[in-house]
Design a protein around this motif. Structure first.
Motif, mmCIF file in Angstrom:
data_model
loop_
_atom_site.group_PDB
_atom_site.id
_atom_site.type_symbol
_atom_site.label_atom_id
_atom_site.label_comp_id
_atom_site.label_asym_id
_atom_site.label_seq_id
_atom_site.Cartn_x
_atom_site.Cartn_y
_atom_site.Cartn_z
ATOM 1 N N SER A 14 0.836 -1.201 0.000
ATOM 2 C CA SER A 14 0.000 0.000 0.000
ATOM 3 C C SER A 14 0.870 1.250 0.000
ATOM 4 N N SER A 15 0.242 2.384 -0.201
ATOM 5 C CA SER A 15 0.984 3.655 -0.211
ATOM 6 C C SER A 15 1.642 3.938 1.133
ATOM 7 N N SER A 16 1.114 3.311 2.181
ATOM 8 C CA SER A 16 1.717 3.482 3.513
ATOM 9 C C SER A 16 2.796 2.445 3.793
ATOM 10 N N GLY A 17 3.030 1.545 2.818
ATOM 11 C CA GLY A 17 4.079 0.544 2.984
ATOM 12 C C GLY A 17 3.609 -0.783 3.535
ATOM 13 N N ASP A 27 -4.745 2.710 -2.142
ATOM 14 C CA ASP A 27 -3.794 2.796 -3.251
ATOM 15 C C ASP A 27 -2.672 1.771 -3.048
ATOM 16 N N TYR A 28 -2.366 1.039 -4.122
ATOM 17 C CA TYR A 28 -1.305 0.024 -4.053
ATOM 18 C C TYR A 28 -0.305 0.230 -5.182
ATOM 19 N N THR A 29 0.915 -0.197 -4.918
ATOM 20 C CA THR A 29 1.969 -0.188 -5.917
ATOM 21 C C THR A 29 2.461 -1.613 -6.138
ATOM 22 N N ILE A 30 2.644 -1.957 -7.407
ATOM 23 C CA ILE A 30 3.200 -3.260 -7.769
ATOM 24 C C ILE A 30 4.666 -3.067 -8.123
#
Length: 543
Positions: A469-472, A499-502
């Motif tokens: 996630s955006s918060s890690g 929100d997520y990052t791949i």
């Protein structure tokens, strides 16, 4: 005039073929067909075998001891209804006793003997270190009684049964295996038993078989390793079965395995390691299945017959602490195939099918699936890893419902899916699910309560994928077990409206791993590949 020798073997086979064209009326429809396949040569069976017979005391006992050239009988029921006749190195036992379970204790060694039973009442059969090789074209143990037989393998003894080479089944009396019984067989005791099925099955009952303990080895069988009609139930014991046909086969009923250590290898085309006509329950034990035969086309049934790890004609359940491992390497080979519904409630299941697709008449049978269910698949708990090099990882022709557990399904990268569901809904309400392949069916958003992401990109085996996630907050750290272009991922750690990052690449250290899925590991970031928002139950992301 020709002086060529007469080929009596060819004439014999021809006569059998003529007889088969007019099957006698005494054959039941359920009788196994006559086998005219060349039997296994027993010339390599060593006579150097240690039986390690024990000093035991058994009530209501009849003692039968085989020597090198003779058989000795101590029959305390001789005038009470048990008649024993010695014949051609073996014994024929006829009992009319009722109300008392006579215990027949076998010991010694013979290279040309047998034991045959007729009984009106249930009895005990005690193996106290005996080796019986039968060269009379018949079973080593032939029980022509429909009553229950309690089989005891005396602790610390070694026992061996080898049948003769040219007997046939059917007729007035069935002869279906080296150890054959018309009635029920219930095994107990911690001794060891080797059974060679040189002409047909190794251990066979026309009723049911229950095994509580003991060590049972089938070094080879031209038919099935263990076969029964009504059901097969295994609660414990150690098994090493190598069979040319099926390893364990229940002809009309169910197979239940609650414990034990089972190792089964079947190399023949179309063979099954474990096969049941009805339901199958695997809820305990360590089960290791190796299937190396190819698929073939059966002209008689007008269908393709595949070699399969577990073939269930009814419904199948995997639960408890069962550890199931299946390796299928033949062309057209499959892992788990269920005609009914398949449910995972626990245990650890590992399935790999590596054989290429089978093709007949220019028509390709592409169903080399690791796991397939015709009427629905439900995953409630347990750990599942399944991969197919040329087919789908999971293929459900019914619904697919994931409520819990950890599931990793890998399909081939050349057009097959990690997860395929042919009949909605495909519901995810819990658990961790990863599907990797050339594609994946999409979860049914309206019936899902857990978020998923479908990430379309190019992956190679060993690629690292990390989602945070955006918060890690970590959602996934995985080293993909197989190449593909679509990854489906769902987990309770994938939260809504987030929100997520791949990330791809990077490195992983520490933690615990299950076929590439890491928990509690440290991840060093690689490249940012994509971002997404879980505003929908199923997010679709393209690189």
């Amino acid at each position: 005039m020709s002086t060529d020798p007469i080929n009596f073997k060819s004439i014999f086979i021809l006569l059998i073929g003529i007889c088969l064209m007019a099957v006698p009326s005494c054959l039941k429809e359920t009788d196994d067909p006559v086998i005219i396949e060349e039997p296994i040569d027993n010339s390599d069976i060593s006579e150097d075998f240690s039986t390690n017979s024990q000093q035991i005391s058994i009530d209501d006992a009849v003692l039968i001891h085989f020597g090198k050239d003779s058989v000795t009988v101590e029959n305390s029921f001789e005038n009470k209804g048990v008649n024993i006749v010695k014949e051609n190195g073996g014994v024929i036992i006829t009992s009319v006793i009722t109300g008392t379970e006579v215990n027949y204790v076998l010991s010694g060694m013979t290279s040309n003997g047998f034991v045959k039973f007729y009984s009106d009442y249930k009895f005990g059969l005690i193996f106290n270190g005996v080796s019986i090789l039968n060269n009379h074209n018949a079973p080593a143990i032939n029980i022509q009684s429909k009553k229950k037989v309690s089989v005891t393998l005396v602790d610390n003894t070694f026992n061996r049964l080898v049948d003769g080479g040219q007997y046939i089944s059917g007729g007035a009396e069935d002869m279906k295996g080296a150890f054959f019984s018309e009635g029920q067989l219930v095994f107990g005791g911690k001794g060891s038993l080797w059974v060679y099925g040189s002409r047909k099955h190794a251990i066979c009952s026309d009723d049911y078989i229950e095994i509580e303990e003991g060590t049972i080895t089938v070094p080879r069988s031209i038919g099935d390793g263990i076969r029964a009609n009504d059901y097969i139930e295994i609660n414990g014991g150690t098994f090493d079965i190598k069979a040319s046909n099926n390893g364990i086969d229940c002809d009309e009923g169910y197979v239940s395995i609650y414990g034990g250590n089972l190792k089964i290898a079947v190399p023949k085309d179309g063979s099954k390691a474990i096969k049941s006509f009805g339901n199958m329950t695997l809820s305990g034990g360590i089960i290791s299945l190796t299937v190396s035969g190819n698929a073939y086309y059966s002209a008689a049934d007008q269908e393709i017959k595949s070699a399969i790890g577990t073939k269930c004609g009814g419904n199948m359940i995997v639960s408890g602490n069962c550890s199931l491992t299946i390796n299928s390497t033949g062309k057209g080979g499959k892992g788990i195939s269920v005609d009914g519904s398949l449910v995972f409630n626990g245990g650890t299941t590992t399935v790999a099918t590596t054989g290429k697709r089978y093709e007949y008449n220019n028509e390709e049978d592409a169903s080399v699936n690791a796991i397939k269910s015709e009427k629905g698949l439900t995953i409630n708990n347990g750990k599942i890893y399944c991969s197919s090099a040329y087919g789908h990882g999971i293929n459900s022709n019914g619904t697919l419902i994931v409520n819990g557990g950890v599931t990793i399904a890998a399909g081939s990268s050349d057009g097959k899916k990690g997860i395929k569901c042919n009949n909605n809904p495909f519901s995810i309400t819990g658990g961790t699910l990863i599907g990797i392949g050339a594609g994946s069916d999409t979860p049914t958003a309206s019936t899902c309560t857990q978020y998923s992401v479908m990430y379309e990109a190019g992956f190679s085996a060993g690629s690292i994928v990390h989602i945070a996630s955006s918060s890690g907050q970590e959602a996934l750290t995985c080293k993909l077990p197989q190449s593909g272009s679509m990854m489906l991922f769902s987990s309770p750690d994938l939260l809504g409206d987030t929100d997520y990052t791949i990330y791809t690449g990077g490195s992983i250290s520490g933690g615990t791993e299950f076929h590439g899925l890491y928990t509690g590991a440290s991840y060093t970031k690689g490249n940012t590949a994509a971002t997404f928002l879980t505003d929908l139950m199923v997010a679709v992301v393209k690189k």
